[in-house]
Design an enzyme around this catalytic site. Structure first.
Site, PDB file in Angstrom:
ATOM      1  CB  CYS A   1      -4.913  -0.347   2.498  1.00  0.00           C
ATOM      2  SG  CYS A   1      -5.439   1.370   2.652  1.00  0.00           S
TER       3      CYS A   1
ATOM      4  CB  CYS B   1      -0.928   0.021   1.209  1.00  0.00           C
ATOM      5  SG  CYS B   1      -1.940   1.513   1.253  1.00  0.00           S
TER       6      CYS B   1
ATOM      7  CB  CYS C   1      -2.279   4.708   3.940  1.00  0.00           C
ATOM      8  SG  CYS C   1      -3.559   4.013   2.888  1.00  0.00           S
TER       9      CYS C   1
END
Lengths: 99, 200
Positions: B104, B99, B102
C-alpha cells in the site's frame, strides 16, 4: 491464504520475517513500470470505477496465491491473477473466455 | 519484484481485456483514461505539498489534519482512493513508511511505487531493523532521533512530512520542492540543501 499452523504467519505477512533478514534492500531496483504493468493497473482502476472490484478483493486473491506464485510472479502479474479470479467468480467473464 | 512478465501472463491480460470488451464491461478508452490519470500522479506533487507546508503554517495544519484534503488542494483526484495521512518528522522523531502485508502506497498522490518498496526484503526488514534499511539508502540519522515505522494499510496510505533542512532559509516554494524526492516522502532518505536542483 491462511496458514494451517496458527503460529506461523501467512505467506504475505512479511513484517519481521527472518527469511529475508539477510536480503539487502536494493534502492536502485527502481525501474519504471512497464506497459504491461501500467495496463494491468489501469484495467484494475476501470473495474474499481465500475463497482466491479475492490481493494479488499484484490488483496484477498493475492494472499490466496500459492507461495511459489506469490514469490515467483512479478507484482503486476499477481494483480492480474487476482483481477481475473474475481471477474470469473462474479460471473463477469467465464473461464472459457481466458482459456 | 521487478522483471518481465511471463508470456502466459501477457496472453492472459489480452484475453481478459478482450473478454471484458466483448461483454460490454469496458472500452479501450476507459483503460487509456485510467492509465493517463495514474501517470499524472508523480512524487513532485507530494514534494510541492511538503514545500508548501514548510512555508505556510495553515497548510501544514491542514495537511497533518486531513492529508486527503491537502492533496485535493493540489489538484489530486482522491475520490475512490484510500485517505492520505501525513506523518510529521521532528528533530527528535523520524518516520519510515512500509506496507508489510502488501504494498500500500499513496499512489493517487505520488504515483507508482518503486520496486524496492514492494520487495520482500523491504517489507520484512523495515519493521525489524529500520536503521539498517535506512543505511542501505545512505541515510544515517543523527544520534537521539527516534525512528517510528508506520505500516500502511489497504484503507489508509501514509506519506512523510520531513523536517526542513538547514541552509534553505529564504528559499522559494519551488526551490524547496526541488529537494524533496520520492524517497523523502517514504522516509528512506532526508532532504538536504546540497541536493538543490535549482540554484538558491
Amino acid at each position: 491464504m491462511d496458514s494451517p499452523d496458527p503460529d506461523r504467519p501467512a505467506t504475505h505477512d512479511l513484517g519481521g520475517n527472518p527469511r529475508f533478514r539477510c536480503t539487502p534492500v536494493e534502492p536502485d531496483d527502481d525501474a519504471p513500470p512497464s506497459d504491461f504493468d501500467k495496463r494491468v493497473d489501469a484495467v484494475r482502476s476501470v473495474l474499481r470505477e465500475k463497482g466491479l472490484f475492490t481493494v479488499d478483493e484484490m488483496r484477498f486473491n493475492i494472499e490466496a496465491l500459492h507461495e511459489t506464485e506469490y514469490f515467483g510472479l512479478t507484482y503486476y502479474e499477481k494483480w492480474l491473477r487476482s483481477v481475473t479470479a474475481v471477474m470469473v467468480r462474479k460471473g463477469v467473464i467465464t473461464w472459457e473466455d481466458i482459456k | 519484484m521487478a522483471g518481465t512478465p511471463l508470456p502466459e501472463s501477457v496472453e492472459l491480460l489480452d484475453k481478459l481485456v478482450a473478454a471484458l470488451k466483448r461483454r460490454g464491461v469496458l472500452v479501450e478508452e476507459d483503460i487509456a483514461r485510467c492509465q493517463t490519470q495514474a501517470e499524472r500522479a508523480q512524487p513532485e506533487t507530494g514534494a510541492r505539498m511538503v514545500a508548501r507546508a514548510w512555508l505556510d503554517p495553515e497548510f501544514r495544519a491542514l495537511m497533518l489534519r486531513d492529508g486527503t484534503a491537502a492533496a485535493e488542494a493540489f489538484g489530486v483526484a482522491m475520490a475512490g482512493a484510500p485517505p492520505l495521512g501525513v506523518l510529521e518528522d521532528t528533530d527528535r522523531l523520524h518516520h519510515l513508511v512500509v506496507c508489510t502485508l502488501c504494498s500500500c502506497y499513496p499512489r493517487a498522490v505520488i504515483g507508482y511505487p518503486p520496486h524496492w518498496y514492494k520487495s520482500a526484503a523491504y517489507r520484512a526488514r523495515a519493521v525489524r531493523e529500520p536503521r539498517a534499511v535506512l543505511a542501505e539508502f545512505g541515510t544515517v540519522l543523527p544520534a537521539g532521533v527516534q525512528v517510528r515505522v508506520v505500516d500502511s494499510t489497504a484503507d489508509y496510505r501514509w506519506m512523510v512530512l520531513p523536517t526542513r533542512p538547514a541552509g534553505t532559509e529564504g528559499w522559494s516554494e519551488e526551490q524547496l520542492a526541488a529537494i524533496v524526492t520520492r524517497d523523502c516522502l517514504v522516509g528512506v532518505t532526508l532532504p538536504v540543501a546540497e541536493n538543490a536542483r535549482i540554484a538558491a
